[in-house]
Scaffold this motif. Structure first.
Motif, PDB file in Angstrom:
ATOM      1  N   LEU A 228       0.882  -1.168   0.000  1.00 62.42           N
ATOM      2  CA  LEU A 228       0.000   0.000   0.000  1.00 62.42           C
ATOM      3  C   LEU A 228       0.917   1.215   0.000  1.00 62.42           C
ATOM      4  O   LEU A 228       1.478   1.584   1.028  1.00 62.42           O
ATOM      5  N   SER A 229       1.097   1.817  -1.168  1.00 62.21           N
ATOM      6  CA  SER A 229       2.194   2.785  -1.315  1.00 62.21           C
ATOM      7  C   SER A 229       1.719   4.175  -1.711  1.00 62.21           C
ATOM      8  O   SER A 229       0.874   4.331  -2.586  1.00 62.21           O
ATOM      9  N   ALA A 230       2.315   5.173  -1.069  1.00 61.62           N
ATOM     10  CA  ALA A 230       2.084   6.580  -1.415  1.00 61.62           C
ATOM     11  C   ALA A 230       3.401   7.198  -1.872  1.00 61.62           C
ATOM     12  O   ALA A 230       3.833   8.239  -1.390  1.00 61.62           O
ATOM     13  N   SER A 231       4.044   6.537  -2.817  1.00 60.41           N
ATOM     14  CA  SER A 231       5.377   6.975  -3.247  1.00 60.41           C
ATOM     15  C   SER A 231       5.325   8.249  -4.090  1.00 60.41           C
ATOM     16  O   SER A 231       4.550   8.347  -5.028  1.00 60.41           O
ATOM     17  N   ILE A 383       9.758   2.331  -4.090  1.00 58.25           N
ATOM     18  CA  ILE A 383       8.853   1.959  -3.005  1.00 58.25           C
ATOM     19  C   ILE A 383       9.315   2.594  -1.693  1.00 58.25           C
ATOM     20  O   ILE A 383      10.160   2.057  -0.966  1.00 58.25           O
ATOM     21  N   ILE A 384       8.780   3.789  -1.448  1.00 61.96           N
ATOM     22  CA  ILE A 384       8.954   4.491  -0.174  1.00 61.96           C
ATOM     23  C   ILE A 384       7.566   4.953   0.273  1.00 61.96           C
ATOM     24  O   ILE A 384       6.598   4.810  -0.460  1.00 61.96           O
ATOM     25  N   ARG A 385       7.466   5.503   1.509  1.00 58.83           N
ATOM     26  CA  ARG A 385       6.183   5.963   2.058  1.00 58.83           C
ATOM     27  C   ARG A 385       5.111   4.880   1.877  1.00 58.83           C
ATOM     28  O   ARG A 385       4.024   5.133   1.357  1.00 58.83           O
ATOM     29  N   SER A 386       5.452   3.659   2.269  1.00 62.32           N
ATOM     30  CA  SER A 386       4.625   2.496   1.940  1.00 62.32           C
ATOM     31  C   SER A 386       4.395   1.595   3.142  1.00 62.32           C
ATOM     32  O   SER A 386       5.284   1.438   3.986  1.00 62.32           O
ATOM     33  N   ILE A 387       3.216   0.981   3.169  1.00 67.10           N
ATOM     34  CA  ILE A 387       2.876  -0.023   4.178  1.00 67.10           C
ATOM     35  C   ILE A 387       2.906  -1.390   3.497  1.00 67.10           C
ATOM     36  O   ILE A 387       2.321  -1.579   2.426  1.00 67.10           O
ATOM     37  N   LEU A 388       3.608  -2.333   4.127  1.00 66.80           N
ATOM     38  CA  LEU A 388       3.672  -3.707   3.631  1.00 66.80           C
ATOM     39  C   LEU A 388       2.944  -4.608   4.622  1.00 66.80           C
ATOM     40  O   LEU A 388       3.082  -4.436   5.837  1.00 66.80           O
ATOM     41  N   TYR A 389       2.193  -5.568   4.090  1.00 63.14           N
ATOM     42  CA  TYR A 389       1.327  -6.381   4.957  1.00 63.14           C
ATOM     43  C   TYR A 389       1.336  -7.829   4.496  1.00 63.14           C
ATOM     44  O   TYR A 389       1.057  -8.114   3.334  1.00 63.14           O
ATOM     45  N   ASN A 390       1.695  -8.727   5.405  1.00 59.81           N
ATOM     46  CA  ASN A 390       1.557 -10.155   5.172  1.00 59.81           C
ATOM     47  C   ASN A 390       0.363 -10.625   6.001  1.00 59.81           C
ATOM     48  O   ASN A 390       0.441 -10.719   7.223  1.00 59.81           O
ATOM     49  N   SER A 397       4.186  -3.644   8.336  1.00 64.33           N
ATOM     50  CA  SER A 397       5.509  -3.019   8.403  1.00 64.33           C
ATOM     51  C   SER A 397       5.555  -1.768   7.534  1.00 64.33           C
ATOM     52  O   SER A 397       4.957  -1.722   6.463  1.00 64.33           O
ATOM     53  N   TYR A 398       6.254  -0.751   8.017  1.00 65.58           N
ATOM     54  CA  TYR A 398       6.636   0.353   7.142  1.00 65.58           C
ATOM     55  C   TYR A 398       8.017   0.830   7.564  1.00 65.58           C
ATOM     56  O   TYR A 398       8.380   0.806   8.737  1.00 65.58           O
ATOM     57  N   SER A 399       8.813   1.204   6.586  1.00 62.84           N
ATOM     58  CA  SER A 399      10.181   1.647   6.850  1.00 62.84           C
ATOM     59  C   SER A 399      10.382   3.039   6.300  1.00 62.84           C
ATOM     60  O   SER A 399       9.732   3.453   5.332  1.00 62.84           O
ATOM     61  N   VAL A 400      11.287   3.763   6.923  1.00 62.72           N
ATOM     62  CA  VAL A 400      11.654   5.099   6.450  1.00 62.72           C
ATOM     63  C   VAL A 400      13.167   5.247   6.570  1.00 62.72           C
ATOM     64  O   VAL A 400      13.808   4.562   7.368  1.00 62.72           O
ATOM     65  N   GLY A 401      13.700   6.145   5.773  1.00 66.46           N
ATOM     66  CA  GLY A 401      15.149   6.346   5.815  1.00 66.46           C
ATOM     67  C   GLY A 401      15.513   7.757   5.427  1.00 66.46           C
ATOM     68  O   GLY A 401      14.660   8.566   5.062  1.00 66.46           O
ATOM     69  N   GLY A 402      16.806   8.034   5.499  1.00 65.50           N
ATOM     70  CA  GLY A 402      17.299   9.353   5.114  1.00 65.50           C
ATOM     71  C   GLY A 402      18.749   9.253   4.698  1.00 65.50           C
ATOM     72  O   GLY A 402      19.453   8.298   5.053  1.00 65.50           O
ATOM     73  N   MET A 424       1.923   7.131   7.280  1.00 65.98           N
ATOM     74  CA  MET A 424       1.668   5.695   7.463  1.00 65.98           C
ATOM     75  C   MET A 424       1.171   5.416   8.881  1.00 65.98           C
ATOM     76  O   MET A 424       0.221   4.658   9.085  1.00 65.98           O
ATOM     77  N   LYS A 425       1.823   6.037   9.851  1.00 64.06           N
ATOM     78  CA  LYS A 425       1.425   5.822  11.249  1.00 64.06           C
ATOM     79  C   LYS A 425      -0.009   6.304  11.477  1.00 64.06           C
ATOM     80  O   LYS A 425      -0.832   5.595  12.072  1.00 64.06           O
ATOM     81  N   TYR A 426      -0.315   7.490  10.976  1.00 64.14           N
ATOM     82  CA  TYR A 426      -1.651   8.065  11.165  1.00 64.14           C
ATOM     83  C   TYR A 426      -2.724   7.138  10.574  1.00 64.14           C
ATOM     84  O   TYR A 426      -3.747   6.864  11.207  1.00 64.14           O
ATOM     85  N   VAL A 427      -2.477   6.664   9.355  1.00 67.31           N
ATOM     86  CA  VAL A 427      -3.465   5.830   8.673  1.00 67.31           C
ATOM     87  C   VAL A 427      -3.676   4.500   9.404  1.00 67.31           C
ATOM     88  O   VAL A 427      -4.815   4.050   9.580  1.00 67.31           O
ATOM     89  N   LEU A 428      -2.593   3.890   9.860  1.00 64.96           N
ATOM     90  CA  LEU A 428      -2.723   2.607  10.555  1.00 64.96           C
ATOM     91  C   LEU A 428      -3.455   2.760  11.888  1.00 64.96           C
ATOM     92  O   LEU A 428      -4.236   1.891  12.264  1.00 64.96           O
TER      93      LEU A 428
END
Length: 432
Positions: A228-231, A383-390, A397-402, A424-428
């Motif tokens: 689920l991506s908002a890239s 694939i950034i700003r994304s939620i991954l779901y199994n 899971s969602y990851s961020v970096g810099g 991602m946090k807000y939506v979850l």
């Protein structure tokens, strides 16, 4: 394979898009790409849905690009899918041994039976010819879809894979590598996750897309696994003999007032640390493109231009080149993967260091989702700003970096990570 094309006009395209995505949930395999009408130069369509695999390739990184090359050459059709970050191990002598609780394959592409291209109010339907008799029935089904709210799931508890103190220690380690001259820049990522959690993928995606409105939104379903991506970022696009790459490096928050927002844009444009991040990656991209470009055609079309999104302002550069007609599209991807904006410079040294310091296998995160056309053109996002779901493992899971450079201040880098994770946090926390 031959495709039958059929065009229709839709009066309420927003409603049709919602119905189309809901209808797609019946299939084991679906990819939805949506530009959200974001104004950009290089767009081919507003949105596309590809569903129901006629054929597919799914593999780990071993010899993956050659397998993809053979698959694409054999089919010469529309192919949709993704390149996972750990394909780096196919390109270079690298390894991935970090924790993984999502279990996406390293590479997946499929030849869809059914494709819907949306441009403004026109929908072009392209079915494999042997399934053309299903077009009218499918359209009736899509138009009769009613929006439905699912039952509320149990609240989600989000955990950090790397806590703040450990994050600071890891950044100190990266800065030591930079001061020693091992690297100039590294993109360091951290995971946020939730265990024993159930989410509604379609509602979560729709809510993330509504608050982000990115140009490279993606909903991907592979059986029990979802992206689920908002890239906001394009990785690479090939159109005829032209190839473009649009790395993002440099981030600033949005302000509540127009005046303050304009001030932040001006500051980001002139920020020496953010510009340095971007320019280092532009140099890396130019080097990657020069491996296959026609000599003298690699150029920087835009350098450190500010693009504004719902959540943040970003510095984006556009680098392009020309390629010979006989250059294979998969070779172009292989020679530039993984994208410089998610690795660092020099690329191989940076990938070794971040593999050592990160706690989670990146997998699909910081890979790319996109498609090939029958002519061998392609377009892929990052694939950034994304939620991954199994769903089977009930793992979210969602990851961020810099980008870490010599001027990086660990506290500010941590704040930037939290800013990128905010949507991602807000939506979850508010969807389920």
């Amino acid at each position: 394979m031959q495709r039958t094309s059929h065009k229709i006009q839709v009066s309420n395209i927003s409603e049709f898009k919602t119905q189309l995505l809901q209808w797609a949930q019946q299939f084991k395999t679906a990819v939805w790409l949506d530009s959200n009408n974001y104004q950009q130069k290089y767009s081919n369509f507003d949105a596309v849905l590809a569903v129901d695999a006629f054929s597919k390739i799914e593999t780990n990184y071993t010899n993956a690009f050659q397998q993809l090359k053979d698959y694409q050459s054999t089919n010469n059709d529309y192919l949709f899918g993704y390149l996972g970050y750990d394909l780096k191990n196919d390109v270079e002598k690298l390894t991935s041994s970090n924790f993984d609780n999502l279990h996406f394959a390293d590479l997946f592409f499929f030849q869809p039976k059914k494709i819907f291209f949306i441009n403004q109010n026109t929908v072009e339907i392209k079915y494999l010819t042997e399934f053309k008799s299903e077009i009218e029935t499918d359209l009736k089904e899509i138009k009769s879809v009613k929006s439905q709210k699912s039952k509320k799931e149990a609240p989600i508890k989000i955990k950090l894979r790397i806590h703040k103190d450990a994050y600071y220690q890891k950044l100190d380690s990266i800065l030591n590598h930079i001061h020693r001259g091992d690297i100039y820049e590294a993109n360091f990522c951290q995971e946020f996750y939730s265990e024993n959690s159930t989410i509604n993928p379609i509602e979560t995606y729709q809510n993330l897309n509504t608050i982000s409105k990115p140009p490279f939104a993606t909903f991907l379903k592979l059986n029990d696994k979802f992206l689920l991506s908002a890239s906001p970022e394009r990785y690479l696009k090939k159109d005829g003999d032209s190839v473009i790459c649009q790395p993002i490096k440099g981030t600033e928050k949005r302000a509540s007032s127009k005046k303050e927002d304009l001030k932040l844009i001006a500051e980001l444009e002139q920020n020496p640390k953010e510009r340095a991040e971007n320019i280092m990656i532009v140099d890396l991209v130019r080097n990657d493109l020069s491996r296959f470009a026609i000599k003298g055609t690699v150029k920087v079309n835009e350098l450190c231009k500010v693009y504004t999104f719902e959540q943040v302002h970003q510095l984006i550069s556009t680098v392009s080149c020309k390629v010979k007609k006989d250059t294979h599209p998969v070779d172009i991807l292989k020679n530039t993967f993984p994208m410089g904006s998610m690795t660092g410079a020099p690329k191989i040294s940076a990938m070794k260091i971040i593999e050592e310091l990160e706690e989670t296998k990146r997998g699909l995160y910081s890979g790319a989702v996109g498609y090939f056309t029958p002519k061998g053109d392609f377009d892929f996002n990052v694939i950034i700003r994304s939620i991954l779901y199994n769903a089977s493992k009930k793992y979210v899971s969602y990851s961020v970096g810099g980008a870490i450079t010599a001027q990086s201040i660990p506290e500010k880098e941590y704040e930037e990570c939290l800013l990128k994770a905010k949507a991602m946090k807000y939506v979850l926390l508010n969807t389920n």
